[in-house]
Design an enzyme around this catalytic site. Structure first.
Site, PDB file in Angstrom:
ATOM      1  N   GLU A   1       9.535   9.615 -16.444  1.00 25.06           N
ATOM      2  CA  GLU A   1       8.572   9.981 -16.453  1.00 25.06           C
ATOM      3  C   GLU A   1       7.914   9.047 -18.047  1.00 25.06           C
ATOM      4  O   GLU A   1       6.875   8.802 -18.234  1.00 25.06           O
ATOM      5  CB  GLU A   1       8.130  11.114 -16.207  1.00 25.06           C
ATOM      6  CG  GLU A   1       8.227  11.473 -15.020  1.00 25.06           C
ATOM      7  CD  GLU A   1       8.718  12.877 -14.770  1.00 25.06           C
ATOM      8  OE1 GLU A   1       7.588  13.312 -14.658  1.00 25.06           O
ATOM      9  OE2 GLU A   1       9.505  13.297 -15.460  1.00 25.06           O
TER      10      GLU A   1
ATOM     11  N   SER B   1      15.097  22.214 -14.355  1.00 21.05           N
ATOM     12  CA  SER B   1      13.754  22.837 -14.689  1.00 21.05           C
ATOM     13  C   SER B   1      14.254  24.077 -15.673  1.00 21.05           C
ATOM     14  O   SER B   1      15.607  24.934 -15.137  1.00 21.05           O
ATOM     15  CB  SER B   1      13.665  23.358 -13.697  1.00 21.05           C
ATOM     16  OG  SER B   1      12.621  24.837 -13.574  1.00 21.05           O
TER      17      SER B   1
ATOM     18  N   HIS C   1       1.019  -1.671   0.217  1.00 23.16           N
ATOM     19  CA  HIS C   1      -0.179  -0.240   0.180  1.00 23.16           C
ATOM     20  C   HIS C   1       0.715   1.751  -0.079  1.00 23.16           C
ATOM     21  O   HIS C   1       0.407   2.235   0.786  1.00 23.16           O
ATOM     22  CB  HIS C   1      -0.564   0.013   1.127  1.00 23.16           C
ATOM     23  CG  HIS C   1      -1.562  -0.740   1.536  1.00 23.16           C
ATOM     24  ND1 HIS C   1      -2.768  -1.506   0.946  1.00 23.16           N
ATOM     25  CD2 HIS C   1      -1.274  -2.068   1.999  1.00 23.16           C
ATOM     26  CE1 HIS C   1      -3.275  -2.490   1.132  1.00 23.16           C
ATOM     27  NE2 HIS C   1      -2.596  -3.435   2.264  1.00 23.16           N
TER      28      HIS C   1
ATOM     29  N   LYS D   1      16.511  22.165  -9.229  1.00 24.84           N
ATOM     30  CA  LYS D   1      14.990  20.921  -9.646  1.00 24.84           C
ATOM     31  C   LYS D   1      16.080  19.703 -10.426  1.00 24.84           C
ATOM     32  O   LYS D   1      16.931  20.415 -11.545  1.00 24.84           O
ATOM     33  CB  LYS D   1      14.436  21.458 -10.356  1.00 24.84           C
ATOM     34  CG  LYS D   1      12.434  22.075 -10.270  1.00 24.84           C
ATOM     35  CD  LYS D   1      12.239  20.871  -8.685  1.00 24.84           C
ATOM     36  CE  LYS D   1      11.228  19.968  -9.487  1.00 24.84           C
ATOM     37  NZ  LYS D   1      10.239  20.608 -10.214  1.00 24.84           N
TER      38      LYS D   1
END
Ligand code: ARG
Length: 456
Positions: free
Chosen positions: A289, A276, A155, A282
């Protein structure tokens, strides 16, 4: 002029012509088409359907076209209707009128599916190789991390301690099943449709067994209508690739989580990260992704193939022209994804301290506290309650289970002795889980050996 323009009057509507054309997609089959055509013409020579010198000239012409395409002196004509039309026109340009005899005892219907099978047979071999490389990278990384304790989750809640090696080996097991599926798929793919012609075979005395051998098929398709209308091999490959995609996507998701704050379990190498444009701090896991989203595309492609086929009457329908774009897209996506994922894993930096700390903070040895009592004769249910109360105490007092004093343990149960601290040592907790398939170092070593032997 169209190959089929004999009985139709005038030209196709401009938009209809473009709509009908598949050359931009199926040009990818040009070498398979030439290969299939050479085998077909050799068969026509053997069966004396064509005279020897005619067949020889056609074969030579096809070889010249292949050479010219390879050296760039001939380009695929993108105004052709499809790849078959292009090759036939190029042959006629090359050797003259005789080129028109190539298509004797054949139809584009058996031709296109033959080409596609040859192409996907090669592509699946390539994917198999990449899959093995990726699995090997997982094993290598696992070998380096047999002692890297990390939380295992259910979970997405910290559950019990495992090792990073154990976690990676779970993915290598998925990879093994993928390998097996891909190998198995070839068993059903490798049957020749050539000679089924349009749908009902031919009156010419063709020799289908001959082209089976020429093209390296295992055998031939037994029913001509099935041969031209079967696309099961596309549906199957789409499914197999989607499953691989899902596995890569799940691992991507983990990499994204593990590399995020406050996890910091791993650092994805700069070679596989982007920055970024606005936030200087970042570092984004873009490759993971993109792999995650490629799997959506694979499932979409699979879906398209299935829906395309589900209502088609026998035999060939032009709907099937749409089988190529999606399967080529899936093949390309999975090849890239496997390579990028292998690179990411190979260069991944693992933060062992962070992983271990997360185990301690997460009370991951709570089951072992209960097991300790069970070993002393208590029922598991009672032991579970006692352990839970100790966890509660730990949370309230900001202490790990290994930091709670023996007195507190004894308040809960007289069965607790000084040796409880040994029993709940996180490293011990992992290495005592020696049951087959478990995270103990000895067990993971066995798993690595098992997988490496399979991919050898
Ligand atoms: N471009 C077609 C395809 O990909 C080739 C087969 C055409 N056959 C036909 N009867 N029009 O399916």
């Amino acid at each position: 002029m169209k190959l089929w323009s004999g009985m139709l009057s005038g030209d196709l509507d401009k938009f209809a012509e473009e709509f009908n054309s598949s050359i931009k997609i199926d040009q990818r089959l040009v070498f398979d088409d030439i290969k299939g055509s050479i085998a077909h013409v050799k068969m026509l020579r053997k069966t004396a359907i064509l005279e020897k010198n005619e067949a020889d000239q056609i074969i030579k012409g096809l070889e010249v076209i292949k050479q010219k395409l390879l050296d760039g002196s001939l380009k695929v004509d993108l105004t052709s209707e499809d790849v078959h039309t292009f090759v036939e026109s190029a042959l006629i340009d090359e050797i003259g009128e005789l080129g028109k005899k190539m298509h004797t005892a054949r139809s584009r219907n058996d031709q296109v599916t033959t080409d596609l099978k040859l192409n996907l047979r090669d592509e699946s071999k390539e994917i198999l190789k990449l899959l093995k490389k990726y699995i090997n990278v997982l094993c290598k990384k696992a070998k380096e991390n047999k002692d890297t304790i990390m939380p295992g989750y259910t979970h997405l809640q910290a559950a019990q301690p495992v090792t990073f090696a154990h976690h990676l080996m779970a993915y290598s097991m998925m990879g093994l099943r993928d390998l097996e599926r891909l190998e198995d798929y070839k068993k059903r793919l490798n049957f020749s449709p050539l000679g089924a012609c349009a749908l009902a075979g031919t009156t010419y005395p063709i020799d289908r067994e001959f082209t089976v051998k020429e093209l390296g098929f295992d055998s031939l398709m037994q029913n001509s209508m099935d041969a031209v209308s079967d696309r099961d091999y596309i549906l199957e490959l789409q499914s197999v690739l989607s499953i691989i995609g899902i596995h890569l996507s799940r691992l991507s998701e983990e990499l994204i989580i593990w590399s995020s704050q406050p996890y910091h379990f791993v650092k994805i190498d700069d070679k596989f990260s982007t920055g970024s444009s606005i936030m200087p701090q970042k570092k984004n896991p873009d490759m993971a992704e993109i792999i995650r989203s490629k799997s959506a595309r694979l499932i979409g492609n699979m879906n398209q193939s299935f829906v395309m086929m589900k209502g088609l009457p026998l035999a060939y329908s032009k709907d099937m022209q749409e089988d190529k774009k999606s399967i080529f897209d899936s093949v390309d996506a999975i090849k890239m994804a496997l390579q990028v994922m292998a690179g990411q894993i190979e260069t991944l930096t693992v933060n062992k301290e962070k992983m271990l700390k997360a185990c301690k903070d997460g009370f991951l040895n709570a089951t072992d506290v209960a097991d300790y009592l069970v070993n002393k004769g208590l029922s598991f249910r009672d032991a579970h309650h006692i352990s839970a109360r100790l966890v509660k105490y730990g949370i309230e007092n900001n202490k790990g289970l290994d930091e709670i004093e023996l007195g507190i343990y004894k308040n809960e149960s007289e069965l607790f002795e000084e040796d409880i601290y040994d029993e709940i040592d996180i490293i011990k907790c992992v290495n005592e889980r020696k049951s087959l398939g478990g995270p103990a170092k000895s067990e993971v070593e066995r798993q690595i050996k098992f997988v490496q032997e399979k991919i050898r």
